[in-house]
Scaffold this active site. Structure first.
Site, PDB file in Angstrom:
ATOM      1  N   LYS A 131       0.843  -1.213   0.000  1.00  0.00           N
ATOM      2  CA  LYS A 131       0.000   0.000   0.000  1.00  0.00           C
ATOM      3  C   LYS A 131       0.872   1.255   0.000  1.00  0.00           C
ATOM      4  O   LYS A 131       0.572   2.229  -0.689  1.00  0.00           O
ATOM      5  CB  LYS A 131      -0.928   0.000   1.223  1.00  0.00           C
ATOM      6  CG  LYS A 131      -2.031  -1.044   1.158  1.00  0.00           C
ATOM      7  CD  LYS A 131      -3.217  -0.507   0.389  1.00  0.00           C
ATOM      8  CE  LYS A 131      -4.168  -1.519  -0.182  1.00  0.00           C
ATOM      9  NZ  LYS A 131      -4.612  -2.615   0.609  1.00  0.00           N
ATOM     10  N   LYS A 137      -2.960 -10.989  -9.311  1.00  0.00           N
ATOM     11  CA  LYS A 137      -4.226 -11.586  -8.871  1.00  0.00           C
ATOM     12  C   LYS A 137      -5.415 -10.741  -9.307  1.00  0.00           C
ATOM     13  O   LYS A 137      -5.285  -9.539  -9.544  1.00  0.00           O
ATOM     14  CB  LYS A 137      -4.215 -11.767  -7.351  1.00  0.00           C
ATOM     15  CG  LYS A 137      -4.246 -10.486  -6.573  1.00  0.00           C
ATOM     16  CD  LYS A 137      -4.564 -10.705  -5.104  1.00  0.00           C
ATOM     17  CE  LYS A 137      -4.580  -9.363  -4.413  1.00  0.00           C
ATOM     18  NZ  LYS A 137      -5.122  -9.313  -3.106  1.00  0.00           N
ATOM     19  N   LYS A 195     -10.318  -5.941  -7.047  1.00  0.00           N
ATOM     20  CA  LYS A 195     -11.479  -5.067  -7.275  1.00  0.00           C
ATOM     21  C   LYS A 195     -11.101  -3.840  -8.092  1.00  0.00           C
ATOM     22  O   LYS A 195     -11.879  -3.355  -8.885  1.00  0.00           O
ATOM     23  CB  LYS A 195     -12.052  -4.611  -5.932  1.00  0.00           C
ATOM     24  CG  LYS A 195     -12.861  -5.694  -5.253  1.00  0.00           C
ATOM     25  CD  LYS A 195     -13.285  -5.290  -3.849  1.00  0.00           C
ATOM     26  CE  LYS A 195     -13.796  -6.524  -3.123  1.00  0.00           C
ATOM     27  NZ  LYS A 195     -13.743  -6.415  -1.680  1.00  0.00           N
TER      28      LYS A 195
HETATM   29  P1  TYM Z   1     -10.722  -8.592   0.735  1.00  0.00           P
HETATM   30  O1  TYM Z   1     -11.977  -7.828   0.894  1.00  0.00           O
HETATM   31  O2  TYM Z   1      -9.586  -7.972  -0.004  1.00  0.00           O
HETATM   32  O3  TYM Z   1     -10.998  -9.972   0.041  1.00  0.00           O
HETATM   33  C1  TYM Z   1     -12.015 -10.825   0.553  1.00  0.00           C
HETATM   34  C2  TYM Z   1     -11.621 -12.267   0.417  1.00  0.00           C
HETATM   35  O4  TYM Z   1     -11.397 -12.610  -0.946  1.00  0.00           O
HETATM   36  C3  TYM Z   1     -10.119 -13.201  -1.089  1.00  0.00           C
HETATM   37  N1  TYM Z   1      -9.566 -12.806  -2.395  1.00  0.00           N
HETATM   38  C4  TYM Z   1      -9.037 -13.685  -3.253  1.00  0.00           C
HETATM   39  N2  TYM Z   1      -8.877 -15.026  -3.172  1.00  0.00           N
HETATM   40  C5  TYM Z   1      -8.320 -15.636  -4.236  1.00  0.00           C
HETATM   41  N3  TYM Z   1      -7.925 -14.971  -5.352  1.00  0.00           N
HETATM   42  C6  TYM Z   1      -8.067 -13.638  -5.477  1.00  0.00           C
HETATM   43  N4  TYM Z   1      -7.702 -13.006  -6.581  1.00  0.00           N
HETATM   44  C7  TYM Z   1      -8.638 -12.929  -4.383  1.00  0.00           C
HETATM   45  N5  TYM Z   1      -8.927 -11.617  -4.157  1.00  0.00           N
HETATM   46  C8  TYM Z   1      -9.486 -11.570  -2.918  1.00  0.00           C
HETATM   47  C9  TYM Z   1      -9.287 -12.641   0.044  1.00  0.00           C
HETATM   48  O5  TYM Z   1      -8.195 -13.482   0.337  1.00  0.00           O
HETATM   49  C10 TYM Z   1     -10.300 -12.593   1.155  1.00  0.00           C
HETATM   50  O6  TYM Z   1     -10.424 -13.851   1.767  1.00  0.00           O
HETATM   51  N6  TYM Z   1      -8.697  -8.162   5.206  1.00  0.00           N
HETATM   52  C11 TYM Z   1      -9.709  -8.862   4.461  1.00  0.00           C
HETATM   53  C12 TYM Z   1     -11.112  -8.722   5.053  1.00  0.00           C
HETATM   54  C13 TYM Z   1     -11.179  -9.049   6.487  1.00  0.00           C
HETATM   55  C14 TYM Z   1     -11.129 -10.365   7.064  1.00  0.00           C
HETATM   56  C15 TYM Z   1     -11.243 -10.170   8.480  1.00  0.00           C
HETATM   57  C16 TYM Z   1     -10.989 -11.645   6.532  1.00  0.00           C
HETATM   58  C17 TYM Z   1     -11.316  -8.175   7.503  1.00  0.00           C
HETATM   59  N7  TYM Z   1     -11.361  -8.832   8.694  1.00  0.00           N
HETATM   60  C18 TYM Z   1     -11.218 -11.261   9.342  1.00  0.00           C
HETATM   61  C19 TYM Z   1     -10.969 -12.717   7.413  1.00  0.00           C
HETATM   62  C20 TYM Z   1     -11.078 -12.524   8.792  1.00  0.00           C
HETATM   63  C21 TYM Z   1      -9.721  -8.301   3.071  1.00  0.00           C
HETATM   64  O7  TYM Z   1      -9.375  -7.180   2.834  1.00  0.00           O
HETATM   65  O8  TYM Z   1     -10.223  -9.116   2.152  1.00  0.00           O
END
Ligand code: TYM
Length: 330
Positions: free
Chosen positions: A111, A194, A197
């Site tokens: 970031k 990867k 969004k």
């Molecule tokens: P976030 O919102 O970026 O993504 C949500 C979930 O999607 C998975 N993900 C992917 N998996 C495989 N390939 C991809 N290209 C890909 N892009 C996203 C992420 O690994 C994630 O599981 N910090 C977290 C949200 C969060 C969280 C938590 C998760 C906040 N508190 C507690 C688990 C437990 C996040 O930003 O995910």
């Protein structure tokens, strides 16, 4: 029975990476575990969403969760900011989080590199809030994609540190989890990296058929010249195919690749068909759910009640261990 917890940030519509890395696992895991799934709206604030969009973003993910098959009767489904105990525990856990460790986190360094003008303290302590999300329900299994692995490692460090510091066994050390075994990373359609969004390389659960076909058709491949190793963009297409298509379809194209007879145009048509089969029924349900304001509100309210009960119980024990006595025992 395991206690399962996971969340997704409300920063935009969900894509295939979110679905296969996380959401589809949530849907499977709710069948036989104590599950908590939430929308991480506080985490989304690190990138300063417009106030006018904030609520709509949360509502969209709630509809997407339900459309993908989360059942509020089988799991606790809530919005992070509806649980004030999370913000309180985050303050407490911050005292156990060393700045040096946080500065070394891969997601933070990325970031800083990408957005040097917005290195806010919330970004630095992002893993502390995430650890709070997990520890507040004393979860032990956390279904996430590969990119979240380090955050789970940090969560285990905090769990251990708290337990040691206060001579307690309050927090279990949670593991990242994927239903199929290994954590996964779904690549984008642009040939590298990867699916994300904001990367402009994703297929979203909300995309209509025309958008999906157009995106898949434009996906990067290679010139088709035979080389020793499969090129990165083609490998990526096979990875996406391996999650959306039937195994025999994948084998068919792998064999065609090996024989040098593969036609990427055909492979893309097949891939687009199979993506559509997965996502279009979900899209229809999302559109329906977004019309049903009363239902969405009811789900959110019931989920908040259940989640607060569990969160408050952990917070109370945590504060007791730390020496808080509260007004009543002054
Ligand atoms: P976030 O919102 O970026 O993504 C949500 C979930 O999607 C998975 N993900 C992917 N998996 C495989 N390939 C991809 N290209 C890909 N892009 C996203 C992420 O690994 C994630 O599981 N910090 C977290 C949200 C969060 C969280 C938590 C998760 C906040 N508190 C507690 C688990 C437990 C996040 O930003 O995910």
């Amino acid at each position: 029975m395991e206690t399962v917890l996971s969340g997704i940030r409300s920063t935009g519509n969900l894509h295939l990476g979110n679905y296969y890395g996380a959401l589809r696992n949530f849907v499977k895991m709710q069948e036989s575990n104590r599950c908590f799934f939430f929308i991480a709206d506080l985490h989304s604030l690190t990138t300063h969403p417009k106030a006018a969009d904030f609520h709509g973003n949360v509502r969209q993910i709630l509809a997407e969760y339900l459309a993908a098959g989360l059942d509020p009767e089988k799991c606790t489904l809530y919005v992070q900011s509806d649980i004030p105990e999370i913000s309180e525990m985050y303050v407490l856990l911050n005292m156990l989080a060393y700045v040096g460790e946080l500065e070394r986190t891969a997601s933070f360094k990325e970031k800083v590199r990408k957005h040097p003008q917005n290195v806010n303290a919330g970004l630095l302590t992002y893993p502390v809030l995430m650890a709070t999300d997990i520890l507040i329900h004393r979860a032990n299994k956390v279904p996430v994609g590969k990119d979240q692995e380090q955050h789970l490692e940090i969560t285990r460090v905090y769990a251990r540190r708290f337990n040691n510091m206060y001579g307690a066994n309050l927090f279990p050390e949670p593991d990242a989890y994927n239903f199929g075994g290994e954590l996964i990373k779904i690549p984008g359609l642009d040939g590298s990296g990867k699916m994300g969004k904001s990367e402009g390389n994703g297929v979203f659960l909300m995309d209509d058929e025309a958008a999906i076909r157009k995106k898949v058709k434009k996906a990067v491949t290679d010139t088709g010249e035979k080389t020793d190793a499969m090129s990165e963009p083609v490998k990526n297409l096979f990875t996406i195919m391996s999650v959306v298509s039937a195994p025999e379809v994948v084998s068919f194209y792998r064999e065609a690749y090996a024989a040098g007879s593969i036609r990427y145009g055909d492979m893309k048509n097949q891939l687009a068909d199979d993506v559509c089969k997965v996502t279009l029924p979900i899209r229809d349900r999302i559109l329906d759910l977004l019309q049903n304001e009363d239902y969405l509100r009811k789900v959110r309210k019931n989920g908040a009640e259940k989640a607060r009960e569990s969160a408050a119980a952990t917070l109370q024990e945590m504060k007791k261990l730390m020496g808080f006595k509260g007004l009543e025992r002054a």
